[in-house]
Every structure is written in C-alpha cells, then in structure tokens.
Design a protein around this motif. Structure first.
Motif, short mmCIF file in Angstrom:
data_model
loop_
_atom_site.label_atom_id
_atom_site.label_comp_id
_atom_site.label_asym_id
_atom_site.label_seq_id
_atom_site.Cartn_x
_atom_site.Cartn_y
_atom_site.Cartn_z
N THR A 1 0.89 -1.18 0.06
CA THR A 1 -0.03 -0.16 -0.08
C THR A 1 0.89 1.20 0.03
O THR A 1 0.46 2.44 -0.34
CB THR A 1 -0.97 0.12 1.34
N ARG A 2 2.07 1.29 0.39
CA ARG A 2 2.86 2.25 0.61
C ARG A 2 3.90 2.25 -0.82
O ARG A 2 4.62 3.32 -0.92
CB ARG A 2 3.69 2.32 1.80
N GLU A 3 3.93 1.39 -1.63
CA GLU A 3 4.68 1.55 -2.79
C GLU A 3 4.23 2.64 -3.93
O GLU A 3 2.84 2.26 -4.26
CB GLU A 3 4.99 0.11 -3.42
N VAL A 4 4.94 3.23 -4.42
CA VAL A 4 4.29 4.26 -5.52
C VAL A 4 4.56 3.58 -6.80
O VAL A 4 5.83 3.31 -7.05
CB VAL A 4 5.27 5.68 -5.13
N PRO A 5 3.78 3.73 -7.74
CA PRO A 5 3.82 2.93 -8.95
C PRO A 5 4.85 3.70 -9.76
O PRO A 5 5.00 5.01 -9.92
CB PRO A 5 2.61 3.03 -9.63
N SER A 6 6.06 3.04 -9.96
CA SER A 6 7.11 3.87 -10.84
C SER A 6 7.04 3.99 -12.26
O SER A 6 6.03 3.10 -12.86
CB SER A 6 8.41 2.84 -10.65
N THR A 7 7.60 4.78 -12.80
CA THR A 7 7.36 4.97 -14.49
C THR A 7 8.79 4.92 -15.07
O THR A 7 8.88 5.28 -16.08
CB THR A 7 6.80 6.50 -14.62
N ASP A 8 9.63 4.33 -14.13
CA ASP A 8 11.08 4.21 -14.70
C ASP A 8 11.24 2.84 -15.12
O ASP A 8 10.71 2.01 -14.54
CB ASP A 8 11.96 4.24 -13.62
N LEU A 9 11.62 2.58 -16.41
CA LEU A 9 11.88 1.29 -16.92
C LEU A 9 12.67 0.36 -16.26
O LEU A 9 12.25 -0.94 -16.17
CB LEU A 9 12.21 1.40 -18.39
N PHE A 10 13.81 0.79 -15.89
CA PHE A 10 14.65 -0.03 -15.03
C PHE A 10 14.18 -0.62 -13.94
O PHE A 10 14.44 -1.60 -13.38
CB PHE A 10 16.04 0.45 -14.90
#
Length: 199
Positions: free
Chosen positions: A94-103
């Motif tokens: 619930t605290r993970e922010v969806p990343s937009t970084d490919l790596f």
C-alpha cells in the motif's frame, strides 16, 4: 521467439548502469499499479486464510484431543506467522508508489517473480517435511507428530497453490513489458524515449 528476444534484451539492459538506462515512461505507472494491486490482493487472501485457520485451530484445539488436537494447534501456530507476513506485505504494497522508470519496473517485476518461485520451492519442502513428520509419528506412535505433520502438509499445499497462482498472474502480466521497449531507442548520445502518437 518474442519472449526470447525480450529476455535477451532485458539481460543486456541489466548489465548497463541503472542511471544510464533510466527512462521515464508514463504508461508504466499503470503497469506497476496493476502489479501492486496483485500483491495487495494476494496479501488479503493470505491474511484471510491465516485468520480463518487461527479461529478454526483455536476452537478445534480446545475441543479435541490426540492427533486432531495437534493438527489444530499447528494450524494456529503456523498461521500466526502467516498473518504477520500478510500484514507486513500488505503494508509494504500500500505504500509503494507506482514507478514510471523502465529499469526500476524491470527490477521489481523480476524480484516478485523470483520471490514467488523460491517460495514455491519452500512450499514443496514444507509438504515433504510434513509427510516425514507424519510417517515418523505413525512409526513411533506419537499422535502429536502425526497431527503436526498433517497440518504442515495442508499449509504447504495451500501456500504452494497460492504462490503458483500469484506467479501465474505476475508472469502473465510481465508479457506486457516488451511493448514498452518499443518506446525506447538507442542513439549515439544515449537512450531516447519515443511515445507513439494515438491514431
């Protein structure tokens, strides 16, 4: 063939320094949000199983004896640990922010799949250990060993099914990743992001 190409490319990418390959792709936010939702749902399922077994185990242990009592006791002990794991896992998801970084996306995807595969192997070991304990209990006429063994077999079977299904969901979801590589091109000056125009 497409999957082989993707994994070869992914392996090559992982050899490159993460900062050099950092690419922000907005659509990856939705991809990672789905991965996180899978994890949240999985922890809810695991937590519900744990709570149900703890209640069942507590009631059963207080109203039975012998093998059955030991069976319920182990269900209670085992799932107290499962509940802690589910709670921590859900809190982290619930605290993970969806990343937009490919790596970062590739690293997170590979990590969850690896964890689930390792867990599945451990689940098989649990079931094998439970079978050994049960048979040893029969040989030594120890009801506690038999009951504990039956419980461990049950819990291992559930966890194996759970981890296998979670892996299937995540592995199927990862098939969307190759499409994101089409938005990245290699140039002499570095990596560039190419976002296709909507038709």
């Amino acid at each position: 063939m497409k999957n082989i190409y993707f994994f070869c490319l992914a392996s090559m990418v992982l050899l490159i320094h993460s900062e050099a390959f950092s690419q922000e792709i907005p659509a990856l936010g939705l991809y990672n949000e789905t991965r996180i939702q899978y994890n949240e749902s999985g922890m809810i399922i695991l937590g519900a199983w744990a709570l149900g077994n703890m209640v069942w185990g507590g009631i059963g242990a207080s109203h039975t004896s012998g093998q059955t009592k030991a069976f319920h006791q182990m269900n209670l002990y085992w799932n107290s640990v499962n509940l802690i794991i589910a709670g921590i896992g859900y809190w982290q998801a619930t605290r993970e922010v969806p990343s937009t970084d490919l790596f970062e996306t590739m690293k997170s995807q590979a990590s969850i799949e690896k964890i689930l595969l390792v867990n599945a192997a451990l689940d098989i070991a649990y079931m094998a250990g439970g079978m050994y304990l049960k048979e040893r209990g029969f040989r030594l006429s120890k009801d506690k060993f038999v009951g504990f063994g039956k419980s461990i077999i049950l819990q291992g079977a559930f966890l194996f099914t759970f981890d296998a299904l979670m892996y299937t969901f995540h592995a199927t979801h990862s098939k969307e990743l190759p499409a994101f590589f089409e938005q990245v091109s290699f140039q002499p000056s570095g990596l560039t992001l190419s976002i296709p125009l909507a038709k």
